[in-house]
Design a protein around this motif. Sequence first.
Motif, mmCIF file in Angstrom:
data_model
loop_
_atom_site.group_PDB
_atom_site.id
_atom_site.type_symbol
_atom_site.label_atom_id
_atom_site.label_comp_id
_atom_site.label_asym_id
_atom_site.label_seq_id
_atom_site.Cartn_x
_atom_site.Cartn_y
_atom_site.Cartn_z
ATOM 1 N N THR A 174 0.870 -1.079 -0.007
ATOM 2 C CA THR A 174 -0.186 -0.136 0.092
ATOM 3 C C THR A 174 0.730 1.177 -0.092
ATOM 4 O O THR A 174 1.884 1.326 1.041
ATOM 5 N N ILE A 175 0.460 2.188 -0.981
ATOM 6 C CA ILE A 175 1.168 3.338 -1.038
ATOM 7 C C ILE A 175 0.183 4.493 -0.687
ATOM 8 O O ILE A 175 -0.808 4.636 -0.946
ATOM 9 N N LEU A 176 0.659 5.446 0.201
ATOM 10 C CA LEU A 176 0.144 6.715 0.604
ATOM 11 C C LEU A 176 0.582 7.743 -0.520
ATOM 12 O O LEU A 176 1.797 8.052 -0.499
ATOM 13 N N LEU A 177 -0.381 7.938 -1.424
ATOM 14 C CA LEU A 177 0.186 9.040 -2.482
ATOM 15 C C LEU A 177 -0.656 10.575 -1.837
ATOM 16 O O LEU A 177 -1.720 10.703 -1.814
ATOM 17 N N ILE A 237 0.454 0.941 5.736
ATOM 18 C CA ILE A 237 1.366 1.850 4.838
ATOM 19 C C ILE A 237 2.833 1.058 4.545
ATOM 20 O O ILE A 237 3.428 1.055 5.419
ATOM 21 N N ASP A 238 3.034 0.868 3.299
ATOM 22 C CA ASP A 238 4.231 0.560 3.140
ATOM 23 C C ASP A 238 5.141 1.728 2.559
ATOM 24 O O ASP A 238 6.578 1.397 2.846
ATOM 25 N N LEU A 239 4.894 2.557 1.998
ATOM 26 C CA LEU A 239 5.628 3.704 1.154
ATOM 27 C C LEU A 239 4.813 4.895 1.181
ATOM 28 O O LEU A 239 3.508 4.661 0.786
ATOM 29 N N ILE A 240 5.373 6.054 1.133
ATOM 30 C CA ILE A 240 4.521 7.176 0.981
ATOM 31 C C ILE A 240 5.351 8.065 -0.066
ATOM 32 O O ILE A 240 6.427 8.139 -0.143
ATOM 33 N N LEU A 241 4.522 8.471 -1.149
ATOM 34 C CA LEU A 241 5.059 9.456 -2.244
ATOM 35 C C LEU A 241 4.268 10.691 -1.898
ATOM 36 O O LEU A 241 3.281 10.755 -1.889
ATOM 37 N N MET A 242 5.275 11.840 -1.609
ATOM 38 C CA MET A 242 4.922 12.956 -0.955
ATOM 39 C C MET A 242 5.276 14.275 -1.913
ATOM 40 O O MET A 242 6.385 14.256 -2.103
#
Length: 147
Positions: free
Chosen positions: A24-27, A70-75
Amino acid sequence: MTLSTNHTSGNNSITTNKANNNKTILLVEDNDLNIEIANELLCSSGFNVICATNGQEALNTVINSKTGDIDLILMDIQMPIMNGYETTKNIRKLDDAYKANIPIIAMTANAFSEDRDEAFEVGMNGFISKPIDINEVLTTIDKFLKK
């Protein structure tokens, strides 16, 4: 390729696709068109995507998530309410060690070395310039998810 976005401006949403190990990616992005494009590309690559439209919304999403969700965040960097730098600083201060150490990748139109340096100084793990190149995005994501 079918657009699979459930994004509604100002609300978090999730789009599910189980093909990429349920990662899961938090965009975090304030521009609706950029959200639509990134969400489609990420979902078609098999990721689950949660969208937040500003830094405060992203911080709340991380705080209210279960550890490991959440595995990764694109910020994005330049956003209303709370920018990407401040959001990253606040995430890095969380008591939950997993949440505080989620890999965060900056996505910004500002590609100067000073911007890159500041991203790393506040605790971001990677840096991608906009407009995004999907191969660069996927390679960068893969680098952090395989650790």
